[in-house]
Structure formats: C-alpha cells, structure tokens
Write an enzyme that holds these catalytic residues in place. Structure first.
Site, PDB file in Angstrom:
ATOM      1  N   HIS A  98       0.815  -1.223   0.000  1.00  0.00           N
ATOM      2  CA  HIS A  98       0.000   0.000   0.000  1.00  0.00           C
ATOM      3  C   HIS A  98       0.848   1.273   0.000  1.00  0.00           C
ATOM      4  CE1 HIS A  98       0.371  -0.391   4.514  1.00  0.00           C
ATOM      5  NE2 HIS A  98       0.423   0.923   4.438  1.00  0.00           N
ATOM      6  N   ASP A 106       0.065  -7.586   1.216  1.00  0.00           N
ATOM      7  CA  ASP A 106       0.526  -6.234   1.549  1.00  0.00           C
ATOM      8  C   ASP A 106       2.054  -6.184   1.596  1.00  0.00           C
ATOM      9  OD1 ASP A 106       0.178  -3.529   1.924  1.00  0.00           O
ATOM     10  OD2 ASP A 106       0.070  -3.677   4.099  1.00  0.00           O
ATOM     11  N   SER A 147       4.679   2.115   7.885  1.00  0.00           N
ATOM     12  CA  SER A 147       4.337   0.984   7.027  1.00  0.00           C
ATOM     13  C   SER A 147       5.518   0.581   6.149  1.00  0.00           C
ATOM     14  CB  SER A 147       3.147   1.339   6.134  1.00  0.00           C
ATOM     15  OG  SER A 147       1.985   1.532   6.883  1.00  0.00           O
TER      16      SER A 147
END
Length: 337
Positions: free
Chosen positions: A84, A114, A194
C-alpha cells in the site's frame, strides 16, 4: 486448538496465491555490504549499525503522494516494503540515513499479502533476515520507520513481541478476508511506519510492519519473514523469476474449523477459485483443503506460499487436498501471475 483472535481492520481483501508483477530493468553489478552484529549487542549499537539499511519511501502517483518505509535485505539492492506504500506510484524515491536519495522500481507487488519488493538504482547496505520461527513472546524488538512525514525519517521505537500467529480480519470494497500468522508487538507505529522492519537483538529483520489497531495502545502487527523468505530467495537467485499463480483464495483451515466450516485443522481452506486458475477444470471446489504441495505438508497459508514460491510459472506441481471427507491428489501446471 489455540484461540483465534480476529480484529476488524480496513486494509485489503482476501488471501490469494498469485499477484501482479512488474519487472524492473536489473543492474546485475549492483552489490552492497551486509551489516552484521554480534549476538547480544546493546540497543544503541544495533540502532547505529542498522540505520544505513533502512530507507524512507516517497511515492508519487496520479492520485497523490505516499510516505512509507522499507529495508534493504539483499546485496542485489532489493528493498522490502508494504504494497500500500507503492501501489500505483509512477516515481519512487528512497531517502537514506546519510541524507542522500536514490530512485527505485517495483519488481513485485502483492496487495493481498501487503508486500512489495523494490530494487534500488544503487547499492545500499543490507540486513540479514532472521528466522521468524525462532521468535518468542516477550523478546525485545525495534521498529524503524518514517512516522507521519519525511522530516521524521529513521525513527526507532522499542517494544516486545506481544503474541505470535495472530489472525486479523480485514475488509475492503472487494470483500472480507484475513491476514494471517502475524507478529503482534507493542513498539510504537504511526502512519509512515508501514513497510519498515521489525528488528531483533541480533540486528536481523524478523518482520515487516504493516498495520496497527486504531483506537488501541501498542497493538501493532508485522508480516513475519517466513511469509516472504522463499519468494525473496527466488528473486535474488533468478533475475528472470516468474511468480507462479495458482488462483485460489482462502485462509488457514484452522480458522475454517473454528467457524465450523471445516473438520480438519491443518491445511489451506479454499473459499474461491479464480476463473483463470489452473485448478478450475480439476475436481476441486470451494471448501476443499489443500494439505500437501509436492509431497510437503501444508499446515497453513504460509506453508502453501512458501512451497509455491520455491517454484516458478510453468512448473508442474502435485497437490493433495481434502474434500467431502476424503483425500484426493492431482497434478497441474502453474501459470504466470
């Protein structure tokens, strides 16, 4: 059977074996040094040593910009991050600990797991992967990343491993699914963390931070190295590696058994088969459980991914599965994702 803990989180859809891949132009002469530390190094020594292998990521797309983190994990300049962070990005810039920057290209992108793999345009020091199977609850870990903005690159936070093998229920506009076998820890995570690494006390990468529970305190999750170690190895050893595609969607059979959908707790429970799956014309249907790949036992989704990623597109594969109270076996040829 251990208790399955399921949290609701808006992130992505269901587990799929296979993904879209974009191959970059490889510079086969790209080499970098491997950062190694002695066992038992203190936290300050670890933080000082591993910083050069961690990058801040600035992604630019027609929809806007993204900020995330990543870590170099091979001498060939491969960077691990979250899908993402880089999905739909036309330009990707890596910001290094020495304040320099360099471009990168996406070579692998799996929005379901992911996880994305980038390749840097120049050499970056790299870290070794630790074995996530050796992790124990209570051990110290470091999270490294770029929380909130590019002005906060290379931020370190310390915590402990809170739990292992967590299953997170996730949802998106495409439906509900699960992220499985995650490491839960309490090192502070914020947007921008992230894709950053979770580090053990040997200075090894044991996971890639992917999400936290909003509204909670110190409930973060990382994708364990076991989820991608065979995939990364295939990319590193074979520049022209073609990711295999099986086209099945599902989750651990243990979860299915917990909800009364399966009567066996080991394996990969199939909930759907893609129209272009090589299994589509074989006598296998949703609710079947894959229990072996090429003679290797499949206990969960990680086992299935690991065995598939040791193979390449167009390889033949034998599959054992459980359906309707009986075990069956079949052979098929993997496709290119």
């Amino acid at each position: 059977m251990r208790k399955i803990i399921v949290y609701c989180m808006i992130l992505l859809c269901i587990i799929a074996i296979g993904c879209d891949v974009e191959f970059a132009n490889h510079n086969d002469n790209l080499q970098s040094r491997i950062i190694t530390l002695s066992d038992g190094s203190d936290i300050t020594s670890i933080a000082s040593a591993i910083g050069p292998a961690v990058v801040a990521i600035h992604g630019i797309s027609e929809y806007g910009e993204s900020v995330g983190s990543g870590v170099c994990v091979s001498e060939n300049g491969y960077i691990l991050t979250n899908s993402h962070v880089v999905t739909d990005c036309n330009d990707i810039i890596l910001y290094l600990s020495d304040k320099s920057s360099v471009g990168a290209k996406v070579v692998y992108n799996d929005p379901v797991l992911d996880l994305a793999i980038l390749r840097s345009e120049r050499a970056i020091p790299c870290l070794r992967l630790g074995d996530s199977r050796d992790i124990v609850v209570g051990e110290d870990v470091l999270a490294v990343g770029t929380p909130l903005s590019l002005t906060l690159t290379h931020t370190f936070t310390k915590g402990i491993v809170s739990a292992l093998d967590r299953t997170i229920k996730v949802s998106s506009t495409e439906g509900n699914g699960y992220m499985q076998n995650l490491i839960q820890h309490d090192a502070s995570l914020n947007p921008g963390n992230s894709g950053g690494p979770l580090i053990n006390t040997k200075g090894e990468v044991i996971g890639i931070n992917t999400l936290k529970i909003s509204g909670g305190e110190g409930i973060g999750f990382a994708i364990p190295t076991r989820s991608f170690e065979s995939l990364l190895s295939s990319f590193v050893t074979n520049v022209n590696y073609k990711v295999p595609y099986l086209g099945v969607y599902g989750y651990d059979s243990e979860i299915a058994k917990y909800y009364g959908k399966s009567d066996i707790g080991q394996g990969f429970y199939i909930i759907d088969i893609a129209s272009n799956s090589p299994l589509k014309d074989i006598n296998i249907s949703p609710s079947a459980v894959i229990t072996q790949i090429n003679g290797v036992d499949v206990s969960n989704t990680l086992d299935l991914k690991n065995e598939l990623y040791r193979l390449s597109a167009n390889d033949s594969v034998s599959i054992e599965y459980y359906m309707g109270g009986e075990y069956f076996s079949t052979k098929t040829k993997l496709q290119k994702s």
